[in-house]
Design a protein around this motif. Structure first.
Motif, PDB file in Angstrom:
ATOM      1  N   PHE A  42      72.973 -73.486 -58.605  1.00 56.16           N
ATOM      2  CA  PHE A  42      72.538 -72.067 -57.993  1.00 56.16           C
ATOM      3  C   PHE A  42      73.375 -70.989 -58.399  1.00 56.16           C
ATOM      4  O   PHE A  42      72.757 -69.939 -58.732  1.00 56.16           O
ATOM      5  N   PHE A  43      74.515 -71.066 -58.202  1.00 54.21           N
ATOM      6  CA  PHE A  43      75.564 -70.120 -58.450  1.00 54.21           C
ATOM      7  C   PHE A  43      75.487 -69.650 -59.808  1.00 54.21           C
ATOM      8  O   PHE A  43      75.402 -68.382 -60.104  1.00 54.21           O
ATOM      9  N   SER A  44      75.442 -70.684 -60.894  1.00 49.02           N
ATOM     10  CA  SER A  44      75.166 -70.361 -62.145  1.00 49.02           C
ATOM     11  C   SER A  44      73.982 -69.677 -62.463  1.00 49.02           C
ATOM     12  O   SER A  44      73.887 -68.683 -63.321  1.00 49.02           O
ATOM     13  N   ALA A  45      72.770 -69.783 -61.718  1.00 48.09           N
ATOM     14  CA  ALA A  45      71.585 -69.204 -61.865  1.00 48.09           C
ATOM     15  C   ALA A  45      71.658 -67.815 -61.662  1.00 48.09           C
ATOM     16  O   ALA A  45      71.195 -67.037 -62.028  1.00 48.09           O
ATOM     17  N   TRP A  46      72.479 -67.578 -60.268  1.00 50.82           N
ATOM     18  CA  TRP A  46      72.499 -66.297 -59.785  1.00 50.82           C
ATOM     19  C   TRP A  46      73.320 -65.462 -60.815  1.00 50.82           C
ATOM     20  O   TRP A  46      72.987 -64.304 -61.000  1.00 50.82           O
ATOM     21  N   LEU A  47      74.509 -65.852 -61.321  1.00 53.66           N
ATOM     22  CA  LEU A  47      75.240 -65.594 -62.442  1.00 53.66           C
ATOM     23  C   LEU A  47      74.306 -65.088 -63.824  1.00 53.66           C
ATOM     24  O   LEU A  47      74.461 -64.086 -64.229  1.00 53.66           O
ATOM     25  N   THR A  48      73.657 -66.004 -64.161  1.00 49.99           N
ATOM     26  CA  THR A  48      72.504 -65.708 -65.211  1.00 49.99           C
ATOM     27  C   THR A  48      71.701 -64.309 -64.763  1.00 49.99           C
ATOM     28  O   THR A  48      71.412 -63.420 -65.745  1.00 49.99           O
ATOM     29  N   TYR A  49      71.230 -64.373 -63.642  1.00 48.49           N
ATOM     30  CA  TYR A  49      70.239 -63.182 -63.197  1.00 48.49           C
ATOM     31  C   TYR A  49      70.933 -61.918 -63.125  1.00 48.49           C
ATOM     32  O   TYR A  49      70.474 -61.009 -63.704  1.00 48.49           O
ATOM     33  N   ARG A  50      72.267 -61.951 -62.881  1.00 49.03           N
ATOM     34  CA  ARG A  50      73.139 -60.816 -62.599  1.00 49.03           C
ATOM     35  C   ARG A  50      73.827 -60.306 -63.778  1.00 49.03           C
ATOM     36  O   ARG A  50      73.962 -59.161 -64.079  1.00 49.03           O
ATOM     37  N   CYS A  51      73.960 -61.226 -64.436  1.00 48.79           N
ATOM     38  CA  CYS A  51      75.246 -61.153 -65.772  1.00 48.79           C
ATOM     39  C   CYS A  51      74.579 -61.219 -67.225  1.00 48.79           C
ATOM     40  O   CYS A  51      75.120 -60.514 -68.055  1.00 48.79           O
ATOM     41  N   PHE A  52      73.434 -61.792 -67.149  1.00 47.74           N
ATOM     42  CA  PHE A  52      72.836 -62.054 -68.666  1.00 47.74           C
ATOM     43  C   PHE A  52      72.348 -60.778 -69.177  1.00 47.74           C
ATOM     44  O   PHE A  52      71.661 -60.176 -68.662  1.00 47.74           O
ATOM     45  N   ASP A  53      72.975 -60.531 -70.434  1.00 46.61           N
ATOM     46  CA  ASP A  53      72.491 -59.459 -71.358  1.00 46.61           C
ATOM     47  C   ASP A  53      72.174 -59.888 -72.747  1.00 46.61           C
ATOM     48  O   ASP A  53      73.043 -60.206 -73.537  1.00 46.61           O
ATOM     49  N   GLY A  54      70.898 -59.853 -73.095  1.00 48.03           N
ATOM     50  CA  GLY A  54      70.446 -60.498 -74.353  1.00 48.03           C
ATOM     51  C   GLY A  54      71.192 -59.656 -75.580  1.00 48.03           C
ATOM     52  O   GLY A  54      71.784 -60.095 -76.266  1.00 48.03           O
ATOM     53  N   ARG A  55      71.145 -58.406 -75.519  1.00 48.40           N
ATOM     54  CA  ARG A  55      71.715 -57.492 -76.514  1.00 48.40           C
ATOM     55  C   ARG A  55      73.140 -57.732 -76.612  1.00 48.40           C
ATOM     56  O   ARG A  55      73.821 -57.937 -77.705  1.00 48.40           O
ATOM     57  N   GLN A  56      74.001 -57.768 -75.506  1.00 41.54           N
ATOM     58  CA  GLN A  56      75.346 -58.162 -75.478  1.00 41.54           C
ATOM     59  C   GLN A  56      75.473 -59.464 -76.168  1.00 41.54           C
ATOM     60  O   GLN A  56      76.642 -59.763 -76.730  1.00 41.54           O
ATOM     61  N   MET A  57      74.913 -60.598 -75.597  1.00 43.47           N
ATOM     62  CA  MET A  57      74.975 -61.856 -76.170  1.00 43.47           C
ATOM     63  C   MET A  57      74.909 -61.881 -77.852  1.00 43.47           C
ATOM     64  O   MET A  57      75.672 -62.648 -78.475  1.00 43.47           O
ATOM     65  N   LEU A  58      74.066 -61.184 -78.408  1.00 42.00           N
ATOM     66  CA  LEU A  58      73.661 -61.065 -79.799  1.00 42.00           C
ATOM     67  C   LEU A  58      74.895 -60.468 -80.244  1.00 42.00           C
ATOM     68  O   LEU A  58      75.492 -60.686 -81.484  1.00 42.00           O
ATOM     69  N   HIS A  59      75.522 -59.543 -79.674  1.00 38.04           N
ATOM     70  CA  HIS A  59      76.627 -58.682 -80.295  1.00 38.04           C
ATOM     71  C   HIS A  59      78.121 -59.705 -80.375  1.00 38.04           C
ATOM     72  O   HIS A  59      78.529 -59.714 -81.277  1.00 38.04           O
ATOM     73  N   HIS A  60      78.068 -60.389 -79.393  1.00 36.66           N
ATOM     74  CA  HIS A  60      79.229 -61.062 -79.399  1.00 36.66           C
ATOM     75  C   HIS A  60      79.077 -62.465 -80.211  1.00 36.66           C
ATOM     76  O   HIS A  60      80.065 -62.656 -81.077  1.00 36.66           O
ATOM     77  N   LEU A  61      77.756 -62.851 -80.620  1.00 36.64           N
ATOM     78  CA  LEU A  61      77.541 -63.821 -81.459  1.00 36.64           C
ATOM     79  C   LEU A  61      77.830 -63.332 -83.002  1.00 36.64           C
ATOM     80  O   LEU A  61      78.366 -63.942 -83.480  1.00 36.64           O
TER      81      LEU A  61
END
Length: 332
Positions: A42-61
Motif C-alpha cells: 500500500f505504501f508503494s502504491a501511495w508512492l506511485t500515486y505521488r511520485c510517478f512521472d512518465g516523462r521523467q521515467m522516459l528521460h531517465h531510461l
C-alpha cells in the motif's frame, strides 16, 4: 550438459519438507509477514500515486540507454554476485558435481522468485541439486538452508551497519527477531530431518575450518557487495551520487525487506524499502522512487534473461521447476 535423474519428490524431498515445516507453528509468523508485505504494498502504491512521472521515467531510461558500457558493466557485476554464491555453495557441498549445476540452480532460483508470488526459489535449488548422483534430498535441503542462513547473516550485518551509519540507530528488536528466525530455521534443519545436532556441528567444523571456510563466507559477502553496483549505476543516472557504502546499505536493506514479499519479485515491497533507504542518505522521495523502480526493472529483466538462457540450454531443468511449482500450488 549434465545428465541427471528425474526428480520424484521422494520422502524427505524439499516440497514435502516445506509442507511439514509450515505445520510447525509458522501460521502466526506467516500472517505477520503478510501483513507487513501488504502495508509495504500500500505504501508503494501511495508512492506511485505521488511520485510517478512518465516523462521523467522516459528521460531517465534514455540516460541509461545512452550509457551502454556502464549498464553492461553493472549487468556483469550483478551476474558475478550469483556466480560467487554458486561457488560458495559448491564448496560447502564438497562433492564432485559440475559447477554448472550450482550456477544454473542459483539463476533458476532467481528466475522463479521473479515469477511466483511467493519465494519458492530455494525449493528449486534443492530439487536441482537432489537430482544429481550421490546427493540425497536431506543433503540438498541442508546445504541450501545453510547458504540461506549465511546470506541472512551477511545481509543482516550490512543492514545494521548501514542503519547505524546513516540513521544513527541500532534496531535491537529487529536484531532479536532475526536471531529468533535464524534459530527457528536451524531448529527445522536439525529436528525435522534425520540429522542430529552433533552430526551437523561436526560437518560445520569441517567445512568452515580455516581458509576454506573464510573463502566461503568471503564469497557470500562479496556477492552482496557486487549486487550493490546496480543501485550505484542507476542512482547516478537519476541524479543520486551514492557512495559505495551508501549503495551497499540501500541494497542490503532492500533485499532484507523481501522477507515480506507477497508479489512476484517483491513488487511493491522492493520499491517501498529502497525508496526509504535512499531518502536516509539525502535523496528526495520522488527521485528515490524513480531509482527504485528502474533498479527493480533491471533486476527483473536480468532474472528473466538468465532463467530463459538456462532453460534453453538445459531443458531438462524445467522438470524440476515444474515439479516444485506444481507441489506449491497443490499445497495452497
Amino acid at each position: 550438459m549434465v545428465t541427471s535423474r528425474r526428480w520424484r519428490l521422494p520422502k524427505g524431498s524439499p516440497a514435502r519438507w516445506r509442507g511439514r515445516a509450515n505445520m510447525s507453528g509458522k501460521p502466526a509468523a506467516k500472517a505477520a509477514l503478510q501483513a507487513a508485505g501488504l502495508a509495504l504494498l500500500f505504501f508503494s502504491a501511495w508512492l506511485t500515486y505521488r511520485c510517478f512521472d512518465g516523462r521523467q521515467m522516459l528521460h531517465h531510461l534514455s540516460r541509461l540507454v545512452s550509457r551502454p558500457i556502464e549498464m553492461a558493466a553493472a549487468a556483469f557485476v550483478y551476474g558475478l554476485s550469483f556466480w560467487l554464491r554458486a561457488w560458495a555453495w559448491k564448496r560447502y557441498v564438497g562433492k564432485p558435481i559440475a559447477f554448472s549445476v550450482y550456477w544454473r540452480a542459483v539463476l533458476l532460483s532467481l528466475f522463479v522468485n521473479h515469477l511466483a508470488p511467493v519465494k519458492i526459489g530455494d525449493a528449486v535449488r534443492m530439487a536441482l541439486l537432489a537430482r544429481q548422483p550421490g546427493v540425497s534430498a536431506s543433503e540438498a535441503i541442508e546445504s541450501v538452508a545453510v547458504m540461506r542462513l549465511l546470506d541472512m547473516a551477511v545481509l543482516g550485518g550490512l543492514t545494521v551497519i548501514g542503519m547505524y551509519a546513516y540513521m544513527h540507530y541500532i534496531p535491537r528488536i529487529s536484531l532479536l527477531a532475526a536471531a529468533v528466525a535464524a534459530g527457528f530455521v536451524l531448529t527445522v534443519i536439525v529436528f525435522r530431518r534425520p540429522l542430529r545436532l552433533d552430526r551437523l556441528w561436526r560437518r560445520w567444523r569441517s567445512v568452515f575450518h580455516g581458509w576454506s571456510g573464510a573463502a566461503m563466507v568471503g564469497a557470500v559477502a562479496a556477492s552482496w557487495l557486487c549486487e550493490a553496483a546496480v543501485i550505484g549505476v542507476i542512482a547516478k543516472a537519476v541524479g543520486i551520487p551514492l557512495s559505495f557504502g551508501q549503495a551497499v546499505w540501500a541494497n542490503s536493506a532492500t533485499v532484507s525487506g523481501q522477507i515480506a514479499q507477497i508479489a512476484p519479485g517483491g513488487l511493491g515491497t522492493y520499491e517501498a524499502v529502497m525508496g526509504f533507504a535512499l531518502t536516509t542518505v539525502g535523496a528526495p522521495w520522488d527521485v528515490a522512487y524513480m531509482a527504485a523502480v528502474l533498479t527493480h526493472a533491471f533486476k527483473f529483466l536480468f532474472s528473466y534473461a538468465a532463467g530463459a538462457a538456462v532453460l534453453w540450454f538445459w531443458r531438462s531443468d524445467w522438470q524440476a521447476v515444474r515439479s516444485v511449482w506444481r507441489k506449491e500450488r497443490e499445497r495452497r
